[in-house]
Design an enzyme around this catalytic site. Structure first.
Site: not given
Length: 307
Positions: A158, A184
Site C-alpha cells: 500500500s 497498518y
C-alpha cells in the site's frame, strides 16, 4: 536498473493486462480471493484459463465466490480452501494440503487500521500478523512448490508504507502507543521487505517476488476508517485496482523481474520524502539490510511473540 515502461497505467484494468494471454496449465493461489480486488484478481486469472484456488477465512463466502467466478468465466478449475492468514497453524494446514507446482502466489488478504490493539494466536500485533507474518510463512511453506516450474510471489502492499518504516525493537507496540494507522503502515512496509528478501533468496531457483500498491479502491478494507477518503480523481475501480497484481502474477512483460515495488502497472520511483499524492516507494522499504533483518526476526516469531 528499472523495469522498462510497458504502456499500461493508472486506468489499466486486470482484463487489459491479460488480453491475449493464455494461462492454461498455470496454477494460482489468491489469499482473500472472495471479495474486492482479490475477487477481481481471481476472475481475471480464471478468464485467462488459470486454475485458481481461493484461500479464505470464510468458506461460505469463498464457495459463493467460486460459483460467481464460474458463471463469469466458464472456468471449472476453481477451488476454495480455508486459510486464516493471521494464524500460523492455519497457514501450516493449508500448505500441507497443497500438491504439485504453484505458479502464482498472490498475497492479497489484509486488514486495515484496527481501532484497538489486538494480537494473533501467536501473540503478534494483528495487522502485522495478517498482512505480513502469515504471508511470510505461507511463502516459505510453498517455496518448493513455487520452484517446481518457476513461480511468482505477488505481495499486495500500500502507499501507506510511506507513513512508517518497520519499528525494529518494538514491532508489537509494547512501548510505542498503539496507533492503528502506524501499525497498518508498518505492516505494509514489512510486506515490501518480504518481497525484496524472498527474491534475493529464491530468484536463483526461479522464484521471483514483487510488491505493489493497488491504488485507492473502495472495498471492505476501509471498514475501520469510515470509507475511502482519497479524492475522486485518484480513486480506482476494483478492475483497475487488480491490474498491477495481475501484471506481476502473470504478464510476460515482467518475466524474471523481482525485488521491486510497482504502482499503476509500472515500477515505482524511489522517493526521499512523503508527497501529497503518496506515490513512489520509500528507500527503507527496499533496503536489503532491513529485509534480511526482518526475515530473521520473523523466522523466530513462531516460537515467541514479536518484540
Amino acid at each position: 536498473m528499472t523495469t522498462p515502461r510497458n504502456g499500461f497505467g493508472f486506468a489499466t484494468t486486470a482484463s487489459d493486462v491479460l488480453d491475449g494471454i493464455d494461462l492454461g496449465g498455470r496454477r494460482a493461489v489468491v489469499t482473500g480471493g472472495a471479495a474486492g480486488i482479490g475477487f477481481e484478481t481471481c476472475r481475471a486469472l480464471a478468464a485467462a484459463g488459470a486454475s485458481v484456488t481461493l484461500a479464505v477465512r470464510n468458506l461460505t463466502a469463498g464457495e459463493q465466490a467460486v460459483r460467481e467466478l464460474h458463471g463469469l468465466t466458464g472456468n471449472k478449475q476453481l477451488a476454495v480452501e480455508h486459510l486464516d492468514i493471521s494464524d500460523l497453524e492455519s497457514v501450516d494446514a493449508f500448505a500441507r494440503m497443497w500438491r504439485g507446482p504453484l505458479h502464482m502466489l498472490i498475497n492479497n488478504a489484509g486488514v486495515m487500521a484496527i481501532p484497538t490493539r489486538q494480537v494473533s494466536r501467536q501473540g503478534v500485533e494483528l495487522q502485522l500478523a495478517t498482512n505480513f507474518l502469515g504471508h511470510f510463512h505461507l511463502a516459505q511453506a510453498l517455496q518448493l512448490a513455487l520452484a517446481e516450474e518457476g513461480g511468482r510471489i505477488v505481495a499486495v502492499s500500500s502507499s501507506a508504507h510511506l507513513m512508517a518504516p518497520v519499528f525494529f525493537g518494538d514491532t508489537n507496540f509494547g512501548f510505542l502507543p498503539y496507533d492503528p494507522v502506524l501499525a497498518y503502515a508498518q505492516s505494509k512496509t514489512a510486506v515490501i521487505l518480504m518481497a525484496v528478501e524472498a527474491n534475493r533468496r529464491w530468484s536463483s531457483s526461479n522464484v521471483y517476488a514483487n510488491a505493489l500498491n493497488p491504488g485507492a479502491i473502495a472495498t471492505g478494507l476501509q471498514k475501520h476508517t469510515g470509507g475511502l477518503r482519497t479524492p475522486k480523481e485518484r480513486q480506482k475501480s476494483i478492475a483497475q485496482g487488480a491490474a498491477t497484481s495481475v501484471l506481476l502474477a502473470a504478464s510476460p512483460l515482467v518475466k524474471n523481474v523481482g525485488g521491486r515495488y510497482f504502482e499503476d502497472c509500472q515500477e515505482a520511483d524511489v522517493v526521499t520524502h512523503r508527497n501529497p499524492e503518496l506515490s513512489g516507494v520509500a528507500p527503507y522499504a527496499l533496503d536489503q539490510d532491513n529485509s534480511a533483518r526482518l526475515w530473521e526476526l520473523a523466522d523466530g516469531w513462531r516460537q515467541s511473540p514479536a518484540p
